[in-house]
Every structure is written in C-alpha cells, then in structure tokens.
Design a protein around this motif. Structure first.
Motif, short mmCIF file in Angstrom:
data_model
loop_
_atom_site.label_atom_id
_atom_site.label_comp_id
_atom_site.label_asym_id
_atom_site.label_seq_id
_atom_site.Cartn_x
_atom_site.Cartn_y
_atom_site.Cartn_z
N ALA A 212 15.33 -18.05 61.25
CA ALA A 212 14.33 -17.28 60.78
C ALA A 212 14.04 -17.20 59.17
CB ALA A 212 14.44 -15.82 61.33
N PHE A 213 15.28 -17.18 58.55
CA PHE A 213 15.17 -17.29 57.00
C PHE A 213 16.59 -17.78 56.51
CE2 PHE A 213 15.81 -13.00 58.61
CZ PHE A 213 17.06 -12.54 58.10
N ASP A 214 16.48 -17.83 55.30
CA ASP A 214 17.77 -18.36 54.56
C ASP A 214 18.47 -16.91 54.11
OD1 ASP A 214 19.73 -19.50 53.16
OD2 ASP A 214 18.65 -20.57 51.62
N PHE A 215 19.51 -16.68 54.57
CA PHE A 215 19.99 -15.35 54.07
C PHE A 215 20.85 -15.73 52.85
CE2 PHE A 215 23.66 -12.51 53.85
CZ PHE A 215 23.10 -11.21 54.19
N ASN A 216 21.22 -16.70 52.57
CA ASN A 216 22.01 -16.89 51.15
C ASN A 216 21.03 -16.78 50.00
OD1 ASN A 216 24.63 -17.16 52.52
ND2 ASN A 216 24.04 -19.43 52.95
N ALA A 217 19.75 -16.95 50.23
CA ALA A 217 18.90 -16.65 49.14
C ALA A 217 18.40 -15.54 48.88
CB ALA A 217 17.64 -17.74 49.51
N LEU A 218 18.87 -14.59 49.72
CA LEU A 218 18.58 -13.25 49.50
C LEU A 218 19.32 -12.62 48.20
CD1 LEU A 218 18.39 -12.05 53.09
CD2 LEU A 218 16.46 -12.60 51.68
N ASP A 219 18.56 -11.63 47.41
CA ASP A 219 19.16 -10.87 46.34
C ASP A 219 19.34 -9.39 46.60
OD1 ASP A 219 20.07 -10.34 44.03
OD2 ASP A 219 17.98 -10.31 42.86
N PRO A 220 20.63 -9.05 46.57
CA PRO A 220 20.86 -7.68 47.02
C PRO A 220 20.05 -6.79 45.99
CG PRO A 220 22.92 -8.97 46.64
CD PRO A 220 21.70 -9.79 46.23
N ALA A 221 19.70 -7.29 44.75
CA ALA A 221 19.02 -6.32 43.99
C ALA A 221 17.33 -5.97 44.43
CB ALA A 221 19.24 -6.64 42.40
N ASN A 222 17.10 -6.91 45.07
CA ASN A 222 15.48 -6.94 45.62
C ASN A 222 15.52 -6.17 46.87
OD1 ASN A 222 12.92 -7.22 45.87
ND2 ASN A 222 13.03 -9.55 45.73
N ARG A 223 15.60 -4.84 46.83
CA ARG A 223 15.79 -4.28 48.25
C ARG A 223 14.34 -4.14 49.09
NH1 ARG A 223 16.78 1.61 46.50
NH2 ARG A 223 17.08 1.97 48.75
N LYS A 224 13.48 -4.13 48.31
CA LYS A 224 12.00 -4.12 48.87
C LYS A 224 11.60 -5.35 49.55
CE LYS A 224 7.02 -3.26 48.10
NZ LYS A 224 5.98 -2.97 47.00
N HIS A 225 12.22 -6.62 49.08
CA HIS A 225 11.98 -7.92 49.71
C HIS A 225 12.88 -7.82 50.98
CE1 HIS A 225 11.31 -12.05 50.59
NE2 HIS A 225 12.73 -12.29 50.52
N ASN A 226 14.08 -7.74 50.92
CA ASN A 226 14.97 -7.64 51.97
C ASN A 226 14.74 -6.79 53.06
OD1 ASN A 226 16.44 -9.12 50.27
ND2 ASN A 226 17.94 -7.57 49.49
N LEU A 227 14.31 -5.49 52.86
CA LEU A 227 14.00 -4.30 53.94
C LEU A 227 12.53 -4.91 54.64
CD1 LEU A 227 14.52 -1.29 51.91
CD2 LEU A 227 15.72 -1.86 53.96
N GLY A 228 11.70 -5.43 53.81
CA GLY A 228 10.49 -5.83 54.50
C GLY A 228 10.43 -7.15 55.38
N LEU A 229 11.49 -7.82 54.60
CA LEU A 229 11.76 -9.27 55.65
C LEU A 229 12.56 -8.83 56.90
CD1 LEU A 229 11.91 -12.42 55.71
CD2 LEU A 229 14.18 -12.18 54.56
N ALA A 230 13.40 -8.10 56.83
CA ALA A 230 14.38 -7.37 57.90
C ALA A 230 13.34 -6.78 58.94
CB ALA A 230 15.46 -6.67 57.62
N PHE A 231 12.41 -5.84 58.63
CA PHE A 231 11.71 -5.33 59.67
C PHE A 231 10.59 -6.12 60.19
CE2 PHE A 231 12.40 -1.19 56.85
CZ PHE A 231 13.90 -1.15 57.19
N LYS A 232 9.96 -7.00 59.58
CA LYS A 232 8.93 -7.98 60.05
C LYS A 232 9.39 -8.90 61.03
CE LYS A 232 5.59 -11.27 58.42
NZ LYS A 232 4.80 -11.83 57.15
N SER A 233 10.73 -9.55 60.70
CA SER A 233 11.36 -10.42 61.44
C SER A 233 11.81 -9.96 62.81
CB SER A 233 12.67 -10.93 60.71
OG SER A 233 12.37 -11.78 59.39
N ALA A 234 12.46 -8.67 62.78
CA ALA A 234 13.00 -7.89 64.08
C ALA A 234 11.65 -7.83 64.78
CB ALA A 234 13.47 -6.71 63.54
N GLU A 235 10.48 -7.40 64.24
CA GLU A 235 9.34 -7.01 65.06
C GLU A 235 8.71 -8.32 65.70
OE1 GLU A 235 5.27 -4.40 64.63
OE2 GLU A 235 6.14 -5.29 62.90
N GLU A 236 8.61 -9.43 64.77
CA GLU A 236 8.09 -10.60 65.32
C GLU A 236 8.75 -11.36 66.23
OE1 GLU A 236 7.01 -12.81 61.60
OE2 GLU A 236 5.35 -11.69 61.34
N LEU A 237 10.15 -11.29 66.12
CA LEU A 237 11.15 -12.22 66.84
C LEU A 237 11.85 -11.74 67.95
CD1 LEU A 237 12.94 -13.71 63.82
CD2 LEU A 237 11.17 -14.95 65.07
N ALA A 238 11.57 -10.28 67.79
CA ALA A 238 12.53 -9.61 69.16
C ALA A 238 11.70 -8.32 69.80
CB ALA A 238 13.93 -8.99 68.56
#
Length: 278
Positions: A212-238
């Motif tokens: 679904a996405f490249d986890f290693n490319a995620l930045d721990p400091a970019n909380r907004k991007h990480n949270l949005g990506l997780a919520f959107k991916s869970a909704e679209e994929l599952a």
C-alpha cells in the motif's frame, strides 16, 4: 430499549457528520471554532455513554455468574440431602425406584418414597443395620434409575466467565504489539503515546497490506501525514471507518485519549485480524 439506543447512536453520528460538513464549508474563524467545540462535546458525551454501557454489561455478567454459582450450590445441597437420607433408610437391594424429582425441586419431605431397609444377617442370627456402603449403593441405584443423565454427586458446572474489559484491553494491546513488531520507530506499549505520531497505525495497516505504501519513507516527525495515510489506507483497503480525526490527534499532541485510540484499534482488529498477511 435496544432499538431506541441504536436510533440515538445513529442520530448522534448523523448529527456529528452534519457538523463536520458545516466545518468544511465554514470560513469564519469563530464559527469554525464553535463547530469544533461542539464536535468535541459530542465525542466526549459518546465516550461517557460507551463507558456506562461497558460498566452495565460487566455488572450484568457478574450477576449472572453469581446466580449460576448459587444454582449449582443449591443443587449440590439437595443431592447431599438425598444421599444422607439414603444412608439412614436403606441399601441397594430393593427393586423399588426412588423418586429423585422431589430433591431436584428442593421439597425434601418425609413422604418421599425411599428404598426399603433390608436386614443383614450376622453370626448368631441377630440383625444389624445397613452399612454405609449399602446406603451408597441405594443412592446410586435410585439416582441411576430416575435420572440417568446425572451420575454422581457433582453439582452442575457454572458457565465459563467471559472476558472482562481489562482482559480484552490487554489482549488487543498484545495483538497490536505483535503485528507491529520489528517496524522502526514503533513500540506499542499502551493506547496513548505509542500511537501519537501515527507510525503505529501505519505499521498495523502495512503489516497486512505491505504494497500500500513505503513504510521506511515515513518520517516520525510528520504526524499529520502519517495519521492521514493510516486512516485513509485502512478505510480504502479494509473498509474500516476512520473513527479518529487527524486534527483531534494533533490537538492531543503526545498523549491522545486512550479511549479514542482503543476504540479505533478495536475497529482495526475486527477488520484485519482474520486476514492473512501476504
């Protein structure tokens, strides 16, 4: 009552969605602030109602368990009473059946039919009272004849205790920790700070959908991007509804409300645990 509760819950969801829609369309700062405040009030109210329902459900289970244990104890006492009466009145050589229904209902009266006492001849022609082993044989024979499905003196077993809310919480935390094990910058030890930067959510989704996405490319400091990506991916994929909002998580900073996170992780568990990772 259940229908009313479900209707109220659906109404609150629709009302909250309506406020979110108004928030998206509002341009005035004060108006947006008021709408967000109302949304927070609704969420807090929903959390309180959920806590109350969980407490009532747990209390009902405890009362039912106590009732079952008391039933088992009462049944045990009735059968012990029947055994004591058998030890006093007869042995196992009588062909007359013994009615144990009276003892099942708790009505132990003197009119209950009992096996006739049989004298035991001893040396010298005298008679002796029946022995304890003979009384036990009388009890076993009568119980077997009148109640074949209940052999012995053991009381009915109580139903197994259901999981408590604390046990469910611990089980869910262990599952999340196991699914995210080995992911960098992810350590699931609680339902608050461990999820603050969004990487734990991303790792949980990535475990089941690694393409679904490249986890290693995620930045721990970019909380907004990480949270949005997780919520959107869970909704679209599952097809898992985003019970959390990115803005709310950002507002709570490093210590999000554990109840909010716990509810969403429950939804992730229901939507993901039966899937087989590729």
């Amino acid at each position: 009552m259940r229908e009313i509760t479900e209707f109220t819950s659906k109404f609150c969801i629709l009302f909250q969605n309506g406020l979110i829609h108004q928030l998206d369309n509002a341009s005035d700062f004060d108006e947006r602030k008021a709408i967000r405040g109302r949304i927070r009030e609704i969420k807090e109210d929903n959390r309180k109602k959920m806590d109350e329902r969980m407490k009532k459900s747990d209390g009902a289970r405890e009362e039912m368990l106590k009732f079952k244990v008391q039933q088992a104890e009462d049944a045990k006492q009735r059968y012990l009473s029947m055994y004591n009466d058998a030890a006093k009145t007869g042995d196992g050589s009588s062909s007359k059946q013994w009615n144990t229904d009276t003892y099942k209902s708790g009505e132990t009266t003197a009119t209950t039919p009992r096996p006739a006492a049989v004298a035991v001849k001893v040396a010298g022609g005298s008679k002796a009272p029946p022995s304890a082993s003979a009384a036990r044989n009388a009890f076993k024979q009568a119980d077997k004849a009148n109640n074949p499905q209940n052999q012995g003196l053991s009381a009915p077993a109580a139903k197994p205790v259901q999981r408590s809310p604390t046990a469910i919480k611990d089980m869910l935390l262990q599952w999340a920790a196991k699914m995210t094990e080995g992911y960098p910058n992810v350590s699931v030890t609680n339902f608050s700070g461990s999820w603050a930067n969004g990487l734990a959510f991303c790792a949980l989704v990535h475990h089941f959908f690694p393409d679904a996405f490249d986890f290693n490319a995620l930045d721990p400091a970019n909380r907004k991007h990480n949270l949005g990506l997780a919520f959107k991916s869970a909704e679209e994929l599952a097809d898992i509804s985003p019970l959390l909002e990115v803005d709310d998580m950002l507002m709570m900073k490093d210590k999000p409300d554990w109840k909010c996170v716990f509810c969403y992780v429950q939804a992730l568990y229901r939507g993901l645990h039966q899937r087989t990772p590729p």
